[in-house]
Design an enzyme around this catalytic site. Structure first.
Site, short mmCIF file in Angstrom:
data_model
loop_
_atom_site.label_atom_id
_atom_site.label_comp_id
_atom_site.label_asym_id
_atom_site.label_seq_id
_atom_site.Cartn_x
_atom_site.Cartn_y
_atom_site.Cartn_z
CD GLU A 283 -6.49 4.58 -0.62
OE1 GLU A 283 -6.43 4.33 0.59
OE2 GLU A 283 -7.57 4.71 -1.23
CE1 TYR B 47 -3.69 2.60 1.01
CE2 TYR B 47 -1.90 3.54 2.30
CZ TYR B 47 -3.16 3.64 1.73
OH TYR B 47 -3.87 4.81 1.89
#
Length: 443
Positions: free
Chosen positions: A235, A144
């Site tokens: 993101e 991530y």
């Protein structure tokens, strides 16, 4: 503070809980942005018809005439998370499927296109106008990575986690030590030899390895996009590593600051209003700042600060605002008319609270505009008005003698108390199917 609808793509809370006004774009646009900025992504192509989807599967993501076809993932393009577990309103389940043989891409696209996908984030459903077909990736591991604006540090922050492909909120809750956050000095930018390398090591890459260099390069490219494109959030989840050792962005969510629309016209031209609250899209066309909420008291206020105070006061008095609507300090008659149209046309609104401070504009001028608009639209919902500022007494006289009954309030607390009480009476009357009349206003 106050509740909000999930269907507000132009407003979002970032990972730090701060409300931004922003443009959200579809996954395929985000991936295009990654690819044009030197970041590896899976091979993919978007389709808007079932025939186009089938053609992409057979002739673009596979070579024409190939007997052994590669698997392809087909994804509904709606601005919501949880697409895989979603359900279309025609009964078809899942917004993400695997295409393994001829005919399947067309079949899935037929079920998705033109239908609303209901997800946990969007219970009212979002219209699917396009599907994205993407090569199936076999991944060694998933990570991530994100960059968001942080008002606390007065600049961006970069966040990395070696565990991706799942809810980062849950990871942060269960294993917060896995999430590394670094503040970025906007004047110096993202420091490659300090911050990027530290982040790469946190993701599990050893200094000097090929994967380490790739991870650093991805972070630098993402930060370049973040600054150059006026984004409020990038993101990447997952940031993946292939068996060959390549680092690939498999999915990305990018949002852009609305204030930069004039600088990022090529991006803002791709705004998909079908994914937005229609009231908000209509308000934006007329220069009004609107956010739909979940209550039953419509609010029209001039000034964002006063609007926030109005919403808080309604909550403190036991009510729930139906919206945030800032008409600004110099609203025109057309804007006032449109604001009233949006509020009166919302079936959830049981009462309308107008809270205006007459500073730049005189209160009597504002009152005249409100009266004319209310009469022109023939509004039947109770209107509570609180005016303060220049020529407020003249404004009160105009309202009292206009022949169109409106409820005057002395201050913001008085206005909120009256609005909450009237809205509650209207709600209870609806429950028992009894008509209610408020001084000339039939409900």
């Amino acid at each position: 503070m106050f509740g909000r609808r999930l269907l507000i793509p132009r407003h979002h809370y970032d990972r730090l809980g701060i409300l931004f006004r922003a443009l959200h774009v579809h996954e395929y646009i985000s991936l295009e942005l990654m690819k044009t900025n030197g970041i590896k992504t899976p091979e993919c192509k978007v389709a808007s018809t079932p025939e186009e989807a089938e053609n992409i599967f057979l002739n673009h993501l596979n070579k024409p005439g190939t007997k052994k076809l590669k698997d392809v993932v087909i994804k509904a393009q709606v601005l919501s998370g949880g697409r895989k577990a979603g359900r279309f309103q025609n009964g078809f389940r899942g917004g993400i499927h695997m295409v393994t043989k001829p005919g399947k891409a067309r079949q899935y696209a037929e079920q998705m296109l033109g239908q609303k996908l209901v997800t946990q984030q969007a219970p009212q459903g979002l219209l699917c106008n396009r599907v994205l077909l993407m090569e199936r990736m076999y991944l060694r591991r998933e990570m991530y990575l994100s960059i968001v604006m942080d008002p606390k540090s007065q600049g961006p922050v970069i966040m990395a986690c070696p565990q991706g492909g799942t809810s980062i909120e849950q990871v942060a809750k269960d294993t917060p030590e896995l999430l590394l956050t670094e503040s970025i000095d906007i004047r110096k930018g993202l420091l490659p030899e300090e911050q990027c390398e530290r982040m790469a090591r946190h993701l599990g890459y050893e200094t000097g390895t090929e994967g380490f260099q790739q991870a650093v390069a991805v972070m630098q490219n993402l930060y370049s996009i973040f600054i150059r494109c006026d984004t409020t959030q990038i993101e990447v989840n997952p940031l993946a590593e292939t068996p060959e050792g390549d680092i690939v962005v498999c999915d990305a969510k990018v949002t852009f600051d609305d204030n930069a629309a004039y600088r990022q016209s090529s991006i803002f031209e791709r705004r998909d209003t079908s994914q937005e609250d229609p009231r908000e899209a209509e308000a934006a066309e007329h220069g009004l700042n609107y956010v739909g909420l979940e209550g039953n008291i419509g609010c029209m206020v001039n000034g964002a600060g006063l609007a926030m105070a109005t919403l808080d006061t309604i909550k403190l008095k036991g009510g729930n605002p139906a919206n945030f609507l800032d008409v600004g300090g110099g609203a025109s008659e057309t804007q006032i008319l449109k604001a009233f149209e949006i509020l009166s046309g919302d079936p959830s609104v049981k009462a309308i609270l107008v809270n205006i401070f007459g500073g730049i504009m005189r209160c009597d001028v504002i009152a005249t505009g409100i009266i004319q608009t209310a009469q022109e639209l023939g509004i039947q919902k109770p209107i509570i008005i609180r005016l303060q500022g220049t020529n407020v007494n003249e404004a009160r006289t105009l309202i009292e003698g206009c022949g169109f009954k409106m409820i005057l309030a002395n201050d913001i607390e008085d206005a909120a108390t009256k609005a909450v009480g009237i809205a509650e009476i209207a709600v209870q009357a609806e429950k028992i199917k009894v008509g209610v009349k408020f001084d000339g206003l039939d409900l």
